[in-house]
Design an enzyme around this catalytic site. Structure first.
Site, short mmCIF file in Angstrom:
data_model
loop_
_atom_site.label_atom_id
_atom_site.label_comp_id
_atom_site.label_asym_id
_atom_site.label_seq_id
_atom_site.Cartn_x
_atom_site.Cartn_y
_atom_site.Cartn_z
N HIS A 215 -6.98 -16.76 13.19
CA HIS A 215 -5.55 -16.99 13.10
C HIS A 215 -5.31 -18.49 13.11
CE1 HIS A 215 -4.02 -12.92 13.18
NE2 HIS A 215 -4.79 -12.63 14.21
N ASP B 237 -0.66 -21.78 9.52
CA ASP B 237 -0.14 -20.71 8.67
C ASP B 237 0.83 -21.22 7.60
OD1 ASP B 237 -1.56 -18.70 9.83
OD2 ASP B 237 0.09 -17.84 10.95
N ARG C 272 0.84 -1.20 0.00
CA ARG C 272 0.00 0.00 0.00
C ARG C 272 0.88 1.24 0.00
NH1 ARG C 272 -1.87 -1.91 4.71
NH2 ARG C 272 -1.57 0.18 5.59
#
Length: 400
Positions: free
Chosen positions: A122, A152, A36
């Protein structure tokens, strides 16, 4: 390297997405992270080997720039919740129309569909609903998650890479890209296939922490040594178990049978007392080179200089770092290919690049003219320059 010539764009994210991008970069892919424009720093510690561009995704003209970039891509890694990129006009229906060969990898926790698809979560949450977390931990204690490795990185990032490579392989036959739905719930469950199948056959049906491989068995356990360190024991097979007893100086005739589960607690106490009589390094000397399946538990700051790791360069120091500082070492790419091995670029080039450092280069490679690149910077569509709201970059539709 194996993935030379592969162009990958990765929207900036955390943990599993960056890991997937790093694996591809380690094996030669040109991975460009899309950051960004309003971000001044990144938490991405897995950026080695990648390049970075900064884009103002709040501006539709900048979104058009991204769309034009992705028309040149082989792979896109989307780390967002379902619908985020669709709302930006960058969903798979749009991008696969622009670029039918694109492999669009969507990495989420709960998947693209289902009642939990849009819920935050998560690693711990993803493995919790699969039944996997409930199987991890010691007897009589709460379930214990293995940090965030299972959901993850193993079930998420690594299986996302597998999905990408499968889609690329299939593309060689069909000429078509496709969407890869890589959900951490799916991946962590898939990785646990062995346990689920063992349960079906009656070999993993005891309570948590009472089975052979979940800390129930005395011959598959971690034991503290005289100096407060630890040894790992994995002496499952009878011939290995005999070597364990020999190394510990124990007479098998005085002990219960190895597979007598009712005596496992007694055996654990016996082994624990034995391991307390020597230091970790002393026990290492006893078992090194044997088939007892007993090894020292090495601390992270010891791992780079542990002889077996050092000889194989399992961890490598980034360029410019003090090689005596163990904290600076990074894992080397795996697996090892004989002709086209991966490369930890940090060991050659140093640390990961600054955010937005390659914006102009990436635009130029995608066919943007010098004037377009200058205007994109001046109007704030890319980079971190001031952004007058009325300005925009004209992107010919023929270039999308």
């Amino acid at each position: 390297m194996a993935l030379n010539g592969l162009k990958v764009f990765e929207f900036a994210g955390l943990a599993p997405g960056p890991f997937a991008g790093m694996v591809l970069a380690d094996f030669g892919a040109d991975v460009v992270r899309i950051d960004r424009s309003d971000a001044s720093s990144t938490m991405d510690v897995l950026a080695r080997g990648k390049r970075s561009i900064q884009v103002n995704l709040k501006d539709q003209a900048a979104v058009a720039v991204v769309r034009r970039l992705l028309a040149t891509a082989d792979v896109l890694i989307d780390p967002f919740r379902p619908g985020v990129l669709e709302r930006l006009g960058l969903g798979p229906d749009v991008l696969l129309k622009d670029n039918p060969r694109l492999v669009y990898a969507r990495l989420t926790g709960f998947g693209q569909t289902g009642p939990l698809a849009n819920m935050a979560g998560h690693d711990i949450n993803y493995i919790a609903i699969t039944g996997v977390l409930a199987m991890l931990g010691r007897k009589g204690e709460r379930p214990m998650f293995p940090a965030n490795l299972l959901g993850d990185f193993a079930g998420g990032g690594m299986l996302c890479v597998v999905g990408i490579l499968l889609a690329l392989l299939e593309r060689q036959r069909s000429g078509q890209g496709q969407v890869v739905d890589a959900a951490m719930v799916d991946g962590s469950t898939y990785l646990s296939s062995f346990i689920f199948k063992m349960r079906q056959r009656g070999f993993w049906n005891a309570a948590r922490g009472e089975n052979m491989l979940d800390s129930g068995a005395p011959f598959y356990e971690v034991y503290e040594t005289k100096d407060g360190k630890y040894m790992a024991v994995g002496s499952i097979e009878p011939q290995f178990y005999r070597l364990l007893l020999k190394g510990l100086g124990l007479d098998p005739k005085t002990l219960p049978a190895q597979m007598d589960m009712s005596s496992w607690d007694e055996l654990k106490a016996t082994f624990a007392a034995a391991f307390k009589t020597k230091t970790r390094d002393e026990w290492s000397a006893v078992f090194v080179g044997t088939d007892a399946c007993v090894t020292p538990v090495i601390e992270p700051d010891e791992a780079p200089l542990f002889a077996a790791n050092r000889e194989r360069s399992v961890l490598v120091a980034p360029a410019g770092c003090d090689v005596s500082d163990a904290e600076q070492y990074e894992p080397a790419p795996a697996p090892r290919l004989s002709r086209t091995p991966g490369r930890n670029s940090a060991a050659v080039e140093g640390r990961a690049p600054e955010m937005g450092a390659h914006t102009a280069d990436v635009l130029r490679e995608a066919g943007f003219s010098a004037d377009e690149i200058t205007r994109a910077h001046k109007t704030g569509l890319v980079g971190r320059a001031p952004r007058p709201s009325a300005a925009s970059l004209s992107i010919p539709s023929s270039r999308l």
